[in-house]
Design a protein around this motif. Structure first.
Motif, mmCIF file in Angstrom:
data_model
loop_
_atom_site.group_PDB
_atom_site.id
_atom_site.type_symbol
_atom_site.label_atom_id
_atom_site.label_comp_id
_atom_site.label_asym_id
_atom_site.label_seq_id
_atom_site.Cartn_x
_atom_site.Cartn_y
_atom_site.Cartn_z
ATOM 1 N N ARG A 1 1.007 -1.261 0.075
ATOM 2 C CA ARG A 1 0.021 0.095 0.094
ATOM 3 C C ARG A 1 1.116 1.266 0.177
ATOM 4 N N ALA A 2 1.941 1.378 0.809
ATOM 5 C CA ALA A 2 2.836 2.325 0.926
ATOM 6 C C ALA A 2 3.798 2.695 -0.260
ATOM 7 N N ALA A 3 3.925 1.599 -1.046
ATOM 8 C CA ALA A 3 4.946 1.836 -2.239
ATOM 9 C C ALA A 3 4.376 2.007 -3.524
ATOM 10 N N ASP A 4 5.222 2.340 -4.345
ATOM 11 C CA ASP A 4 4.815 2.780 -5.782
ATOM 12 C C ASP A 4 5.469 1.845 -6.799
ATOM 13 N N ALA A 5 6.264 0.923 -6.207
ATOM 14 C CA ALA A 5 7.008 -0.323 -7.213
ATOM 15 C C ALA A 5 7.492 -1.354 -6.017
ATOM 16 N N ALA A 6 7.480 -2.266 -6.789
ATOM 17 C CA ALA A 6 8.024 -3.554 -6.005
ATOM 18 C C ALA A 6 9.421 -4.333 -6.451
ATOM 19 N N LEU A 7 10.285 -4.618 -5.473
ATOM 20 C CA LEU A 7 11.345 -5.350 -5.747
ATOM 21 C C LEU A 7 11.364 -6.903 -5.538
ATOM 22 N N PHE A 8 11.053 -7.625 -6.357
ATOM 23 C CA PHE A 8 11.083 -9.126 -5.927
ATOM 24 C C PHE A 8 12.471 -9.754 -5.742
ATOM 25 N N VAL A 9 12.648 -10.262 -4.373
ATOM 26 C CA VAL A 9 14.179 -10.678 -4.279
ATOM 27 C C VAL A 9 13.864 -12.265 -4.032
ATOM 28 N N VAL A 10 14.586 -12.857 -5.116
ATOM 29 C CA VAL A 10 14.740 -14.356 -5.212
ATOM 30 C C VAL A 10 16.002 -15.000 -4.864
ATOM 31 N N SER A 11 16.046 -15.798 -3.973
ATOM 32 C CA SER A 11 17.345 -16.581 -3.747
ATOM 33 C C SER A 11 17.709 -17.766 -4.814
ATOM 34 N N ALA A 12 19.002 -17.334 -5.080
ATOM 35 C CA ALA A 12 19.604 -18.521 -6.318
ATOM 36 C C ALA A 12 19.670 -19.858 -5.732
ATOM 37 N N SER A 13 19.618 -19.890 -4.394
ATOM 38 C CA SER A 13 19.577 -21.402 -3.662
ATOM 39 C C SER A 13 18.559 -21.878 -3.566
ATOM 40 N N ASP A 14 17.285 -21.172 -3.500
ATOM 41 C CA ASP A 14 15.671 -21.530 -3.185
ATOM 42 C C ASP A 14 14.919 -21.487 -4.180
ATOM 43 N N GLY A 15 14.924 -20.619 -5.051
ATOM 44 C CA GLY A 15 14.328 -20.315 -6.505
ATOM 45 C C GLY A 15 12.963 -19.510 -6.000
ATOM 46 N N VAL A 16 11.899 -19.769 -6.696
ATOM 47 C CA VAL A 16 10.745 -18.882 -6.629
ATOM 48 C C VAL A 16 9.531 -19.963 -5.924
ATOM 49 N N ASP A 17 9.073 -19.503 -4.668
ATOM 50 C CA ASP A 17 7.982 -20.323 -4.398
ATOM 51 C C ASP A 17 6.664 -19.751 -4.549
ATOM 52 N N GLY A 18 5.722 -20.333 -4.120
ATOM 53 C CA GLY A 18 4.190 -20.428 -4.636
ATOM 54 C C GLY A 18 3.840 -19.223 -4.031
ATOM 55 N N SER A 19 4.105 -18.761 -2.855
ATOM 56 C CA SER A 19 3.631 -17.570 -2.246
ATOM 57 C C SER A 19 3.913 -16.315 -2.918
ATOM 58 N N THR A 20 5.391 -16.529 -3.531
ATOM 59 C CA THR A 20 5.936 -15.295 -4.186
ATOM 60 C C THR A 20 5.014 -15.020 -5.372
#
Length: 732
Positions: free
Chosen positions: A111-130
């Motif tokens: 709500r407070a932001a105007d843009a989002a930076l998605f942080v993804v771990s190279a060792s874990d990948g992308v999970d479903g909640s992200t």
């Protein structure tokens, strides 16, 4: 982006303020727990000069010093703000918890932001909640970028992670998710792993080497240019495809070389519009380093590619009575409209509110109007009051640094707003306004509590009200049926933090007790009863006799009382007394102490005495008659049944349906939705789903969610009822 080197002066020790919305960027960091969001914030603060090489601010604290509970639990549990400055731009970095129990803090950050930076771990990948949060951002058109962390991990592969991100986030257009840089590898280690020591700019075709502790720009060798050609061409095509200049693609296909400046400008515009999503990489600085790998490139993207508050549409605004109100945009001289996105308690200054200003300018010591947010069902009272603003500050770790004002588009902390709660709107006292509330997740895990001792009991009410003011995702219930105080939470970790805050912040020790669902009783068969209350010995006598008939009614009918007395057997003035007596007994319960419902009680006959009959006597007789009728009848124990809707990935539908059946649930049907997900609808006894939010998360690996709505009470199976009675008997 990526075409100039930076050496930035230190900014530690001073508050970062903004004088115009164009000089502000509000960025929320999103990612699963352990993806490296907080470490990335610290690395960006170091590169921007807000902290020293040890990661400490001037007063000795660290940028991540926020909450003692976070240090004890070794994870973020709340939204935190870290402001830094880069190239004259104030960047408000909003670090959010990655654990699902604290999704309310994530939504406040969005709500407070105007843009989002998605942080993804190279060792874990992308999970479903992200992925689910990415879809939420896409639905509202929020600009996004992706940063890959943990490059130091064995087998970390930036190029492979870029492909994974394109697959996870690209949807129908994977070419909208592309890297801006390729990794520059250092010498190969004995284990075969070649660490990433720098980046290769695909547009600028320059090397940015971080191996010396600071970013050094060099020209690529002849053998390196062919390595980037394919990735560079794909990036250029992706940028041109999103360009507003429709002639650019024709010129490119026709063989014309598009100059880098034009490409960078088009890239920045596409990112700001939310149609192109660049992938970058970042790593914290090593010992003695001044800049972490990729941090300069990331700060450049934020300042040049992410939108200003002027470019983002504010939430809708109304007057408190609901009349729509159009704002003139993010104007510092416009009407004041600000929103409390987080509430915290400081042991020294009291309540501190983190506020996003959407219009106007907020100044200390002015009186503002605080409008309630409509969450009374969660223990947050509605209110419309005037309050005086205390000091305005900007946070850094545990410190609060004073600022003179907060312009539209900026964030600041406000002290001593004693009535304002998370989600409330601040506006001018002579022009009160109310912002549309943001979507809050529904807390579905009940935690019943009771005060540990008498002193705790005296402080419990105030402690709970303060706790509710901080956390709008929590619902506070004082159940009138079970006489329990219940905290409805998002999960076990959420509950643990709430109880710890009660203890450590507000000095209230509570015990967790078994949560009880509100059961009911009803007659399974018709029955009759006679109530005789006759006392003649000593003093004033008591005389009342009544005969009743009780029959079951359909569910939801309540208690119906019918008078069929003829001939004045029960005087008219005492018939309401009989009704009062049977209703009071029905509320107290019969066989197991739960309220009686869904019956018709008919008064058929009775006797009275001209002197000794009284209101109290006929009340007692009515209660006795109902108890006698219950003793001769079969009584059903009724349990509440909820209608449950589970949104789950197709791969988990079978497991979810099987689990619901194991909870005595009746699956009503399924409905296919977008994104490879299915809605499973079922009716399930509430006693079986007390911990369903926890169990469903485990069953679906955090990718499913559900909601529940009370449907009705219905008879509990005899064997289940008997087991419950045994448990209640043992507990007593």
């Amino acid at each position: 982006m990526g075409d100039k080197a930076h050496t930035h002066p230190g900014a530690a020790g001073r508050a970062v303020a903004a004088d115009h919305p164009a000089s502000v960027r509000n960025v929320v960091l999103v990612g699963h727990s352990g993806s490296g969001k907080t470490t990335l914030v610290e690395a960006l603060a170091l590169t921007a000069g807000a902290v020293n090489r040890a990661g400490r601010v001037e007063d000795g604290g660290t940028v991540s010093d926020y909450d003692d509970i976070e240090h004890r639990q070794q994870r973020s549990v709340q939204l935190s703000l870290v402001p830094v400055e880069w190239d004259g731009i104030k960047i408000n970095l909003l670090d959010t918890p990655g654990y699902a129990d604290f999704v309310g803090e994530l939504r406040a950050g969005l709500r407070a932001a105007d843009a989002a930076l998605f942080v993804v771990s190279a060792s874990d990948g992308v999970d479903g909640s992200t992925r689910m949060v990415w879809e939420e951002c896409a639905a509202v058109g929020m600009p996004r970028a992706i940063v890959v962390t943990h490059l130091e991990a064995a087998r970390a592969d930036l190029e492979e992670m870029t492909r994974v991100c394109a697959e996870a986030f690209g949807g129908d257009d994977p070419d909208a998710v592309l890297p801006l840089y390729l990794p520059l590898h250092g010498p190969q280690a004995p284990d075969g792993h070649a660490p990433v020591t720098g980046l290769i700019g695909l547009l600028s075709q320059k090397l940015f080497d971080y191996s010396g502790g600071a970013r050094a720009e060099t020209e690529p060798g002849e053998h390196e240019l062919p390595l980037i050609e394919e990735a560079r061409n794909r990036l250029i095509e992706g940028i041109i495809a999103e360009s507003e200049d429709e002639t650019l693609m024709d010129r490119y296909v026709g063989g014309e070389t598009i100059d880098v400046k034009t490409l960078i400008e088009d890239l920045e515009r596409a990112v700001a519009r939310g149609t192109f999503f660049p992938v970058l990489a970042a790593a914290p600085a090593g010992d003695g380093s001044r800049q972490g790998l990729g941090t300069v490139e990331l700060l450049e993207l934020i300042t040049r590619g992410f939108p200003t508050p002027l470019e983002r549409q504010a939430p809708s605004v109304t007057t408190p009575d609901g009349t729509p109100r159009d704002l003139t945009g993010c104007d510092p001289s416009g009407p004041l409209v600000a929103e409390v996105v987080k509430t915290a308690s400081d042991p020294y200054v009291g309540r501190v509110s983190l506020v996003r200003v959407f219009s106007g300018t907020l100044r200390p010591d002015e009186t503002v109007h605080v409008s309630g947010h409509g969450l009374a069902d969660r223990g947050h009272e509605d209110h419309d009051v005037d309050e005086r603003v205390g000091a305005l500050t900007t946070p850094f770790g545990k410190q609060q640094r004073p600022v003179g004002h907060a312009v539209a588009g900026d964030l600041a902390c406000v002290a001593k707003l004693n009535r304002a709660e998370t989600g409330d709107t601040l506006s001018a006292k002579d022009d009160p306004l109310l912002m549309e509330p943001w979507q809050m997740p529904d807390p579905l895990l009940p935690v019943a509590i009771q005060a540990h001792s008498k002193p705790d009991e005296d402080k419990l009410s105030q402690g709970l009200s303060r706790l509710a003011a901080e956390d709008p995702t929590m619902r506070l219930e004082q159940n009138q049926d079970t006489h329990q105080v219940v905290l409805w939470c998002l999960g076990e970790a959420h509950a643990d933090v709430a109880l710890e805050r009660l203890r450590s912040r507000y000095g209230v020790q509570v015990d967790v007790v078994a949560h009880r669902v509100p059961l009911r009783e009803t007659f399974a068969t018709k029955s009759a009863g006679r109530g005789r209350h006759v006392k003649q010995s000593g003093g004033h006598g008591q005389y009342a006799i009544c005969e009743i008939e009780v029959e079951p009614l359909p569910g939801g009918s309540g208690v119906e009382f019918v008078d069929k007395v003829v001939g004045g057997a029960v005087p008219r003035q005492f018939i309401p007394s009989v009704e009062k007596g049977v209703r009071a007994q029905a509320a107290r319960g019969l066989a197991s102490g739960h309220p009686l419902v869904d019956v018709r009680i008919t008064l058929l006959d009775g006797k009275a005495h001209s002197v000794d009959s009284s209101d109290a006597a006929f009340q007692t007789a009515g209660a006795l008659a109902l108890r006698e009728a219950a003793a001769e009848a079969r009584i059903h124990l009724l349990e509440p049944v909820a209608e449950v809707s589970v949104l789950v990935g197709d791969e988990y539908v079978g497991a979810v349906m099987s689990d619901l059946s194991g909870r005595r649930g009746r699956v009503l049907g399924t409905e296919q939705t977008s994104g490879g997900r299915t809605v499973v609808r079922a009716e399930v006894p509430e006693i079986e789903i007390g911990r369903y939010s926890v169990d469903l998360r485990s069953l679906s690996h955090g990718t499913a969610r559900f909601d529940r709505v009370y449907a009705r009470h219905e008879p509990m199976p005899p064997q289940v009822a008997e087991r419950l009675r045994q448990l209640e008997k043992e507990a007593s």
